[in-house]
Design a protein around this motif. Structure first.
Motif, PDB file in Angstrom:
ATOM      1  N   LYS A 385       0.818  -1.211   0.000  1.00 59.64           N
ATOM      2  CA  LYS A 385       0.000   0.000   0.000  1.00 59.64           C
ATOM      3  C   LYS A 385       0.851   1.260   0.000  1.00 59.64           C
ATOM      4  CE  LYS A 385      -4.089  -1.752  -0.174  1.00 59.64           C
ATOM      5  NZ  LYS A 385      -4.937  -1.535  -1.383  1.00 59.64           N
ATOM      6  N   GLN A 388       1.794   1.617  -3.491  1.00 63.04           N
ATOM      7  CA  GLN A 388       0.621   1.941  -4.313  1.00 63.04           C
ATOM      8  C   GLN A 388       0.254   3.416  -4.225  1.00 63.04           C
ATOM      9  OE1 GLN A 388      -2.817  -0.603  -3.619  1.00 63.04           O
ATOM     10  NE2 GLN A 388      -4.219   1.002  -4.257  1.00 63.04           N
ATOM     11  N   TYR A 389       0.406   3.995  -3.040  1.00 61.25           N
ATOM     12  CA  TYR A 389       0.050   5.403  -2.845  1.00 61.25           C
ATOM     13  C   TYR A 389       1.240   6.344  -3.038  1.00 61.25           C
ATOM     14  CZ  TYR A 389      -4.564   4.016  -1.173  1.00 61.25           C
ATOM     15  OH  TYR A 389      -5.837   3.515  -1.090  1.00 61.25           O
TER      16      TYR A 389
END
Length: 418
Positions: A385, A388-389
């Motif tokens: 994550k 991903q961000y």
């Protein structure tokens, strides 16, 4: 100068804390006297607590903090986890860097003691994130009807507990700690609350062993009659599923007197155990999502010594590489300069080790802030994550693979306040 607070300093400390935390309602001399007695008991008892103060000229106290020397579960291994609380700055000495000096002192002590991870409950999350603290797990507050609780257990197995059951309550609590990443062993202060009967306790036995305990308080329902209450669950632990079901069934039976039950947990999957998880707001989140609770961020974690954290936890019980592995990472830590820089993280002979290296940030496999590293290694957010961000860039290794080696599979659970 920062030093231990002594008995002769307690009147200053009480006045300072009263101004810094008006919500404590230490408003008159009688309240202050009672608070000084509490502080005296804390500093004179054999416990896990110490108070440190920042003193100026003429021994003037301008800042104070409480150090909690705790033991907690980090992915199945019990290690020291220090907590800092009651960080208070004199009302007339704000914006003078007092809080920063107190935090620096706390971190330095932790590193001297070889404590790899520290934690706190923030009054301002962004303030502490700038000091390297990463966000911990979110906590959910549910307001459920008693009738929504499962009714498949045996409520007659639920009995009332008292201060005489203190050791049994502590034992089941610490068993729960051993089963849940992030939990902290029962503290001296929590034992004191049991002795003082701060709340009601309900429990479930299997034979002679207490396998579940629930602490609760009843709060009168506003604008209703004196027999109508909310039940506020303060603590709920169990070591066998049957104890959870029996306690649910006991709560289910309280419909005549309890309007709503407040349950606060880190586990969002709790809603799947209830017939109707909706709260009493009747609000919808578009398109049609019924409000079931509120969520907050609280406890924050900081790796105070990367080397100690790796040595003490060794990423216990996580997947291990099948062959020797070396990962280079660059940690950005502006608040503890000694930690800022490159590291070589190596796996060999079924063990992880770490040492400082001299790779520039642009040549490493992973560059990360200490706050994100702390949240990741405590299992609060995945590397997948973070990538991903766009917060972290990983080279040479799949993010999912790094998660399997370094991220606990469950988010931490913490019921301890400090």
């Amino acid at each position: 100068m920062i030093r231990l607070v002594t008995k002769s300093d307690l009147e200053q400390a009480a006045s300072l804390i009263a101004m810094a935390y008006p919500g404590m309602q230490i408003s008159d001399e009688e309240d202050k006297k009672g608070f000084i007695e509490r502080l005296t008991l804390e500093i004179e008892s054999e416990n896990n607590l110490k108070y440190y103060g920042l003193f100026k000229e003429q021994n003037e106290l301008v800042g104070v903090y409480k150090l909690h020397d705790l033991k907690g579960n980090v992915n199945g291994k019990i290690v020291r986890i220090w907590g800092i609380g009651t960080v208070a700055v004199h009302f007339f000495h704000k914006k003078e860097g007092v809080a920063k000096q107190l935090l620096q002192h706390f971190h330095e002590l932790a590193r001297q003691e070889g404590v790899g991870i520290v934690s706190l409950y923030p009054f301002n999350t962004s303030f502490y994130q700038k000091m390297g603290y990463g966000y911990g797990p979110t906590r959910y507050q549910y307001k459920l009807k008693p009738a929504s609780f499962p009714n498949s257990g045996d409520r007659k197995k639920v009995v009332m507990l008292s201060p005489a059951n203190e050791e049994e309550i502590v034992a089941v609590y610490n068993n729960f700690v051993s089963m849940h990443h992030g939990m902290i062993e029962r503290t001296w202060h929590e034992r004191t609350l049991i002795k003082k009967k701060h709340s009601y306790y309900a429990g479930v036995y299997e034979g002679n062993e207490l396998i579940g305990a629930l602490a609760y308080a009843l709060q009168p329902l506003q604008d209703s009659h004196f027999l109508h209450h909310h039940m506020n669950i303060l603590e709920w632990v169990w070591t066998k599923p049957s104890a959870f079901i029996d306690l649910c069934t006991w709560i289910h039976s309280q419909q005549d007197q309890v309007d709503r039950v407040y349950v606060r947990m880190h586990d969002e999957s709790l809603i799947y155990q209830f017939d109707d998880p909706r709260n009493d707001s009747i609000r919808l989140i578009p398109s049609v999502y019924h409000e079931i609770g509120t969520v907050g961020t609280g406890i924050m974690y900081r790796i105070s010594s990367i080397e100690s954290f790796v040595q003490q936890t060794n990423f216990n019980s996580l997947d291990r590489p099948e062959t020797p592995v070396t990962i280079s990472l660059f940690v950005r830590d502006s608040f503890i300069p000694e930690q800022n820089g490159s590291y070589k993280l190596t796996f060999g002979e079924n063990c992880w080790s770490i040492e400082k290296s001299f790779n520039p940030a642009e040549e490493v496999d992973l560059s990360i802030t200490i706050s994100d590293l702390s949240s990741w290694w405590m299992g609060c957010v995945s590397m997948e994550k973070l990538v991903q961000y766009g917060k972290v860039e990983v080279n040479n290794w799949p993010a999912k693979q790094l998660d399997r080696w370094f991220m606990p599979p469950t988010k931490p659970v913490c019921l301890t306040s400090f």
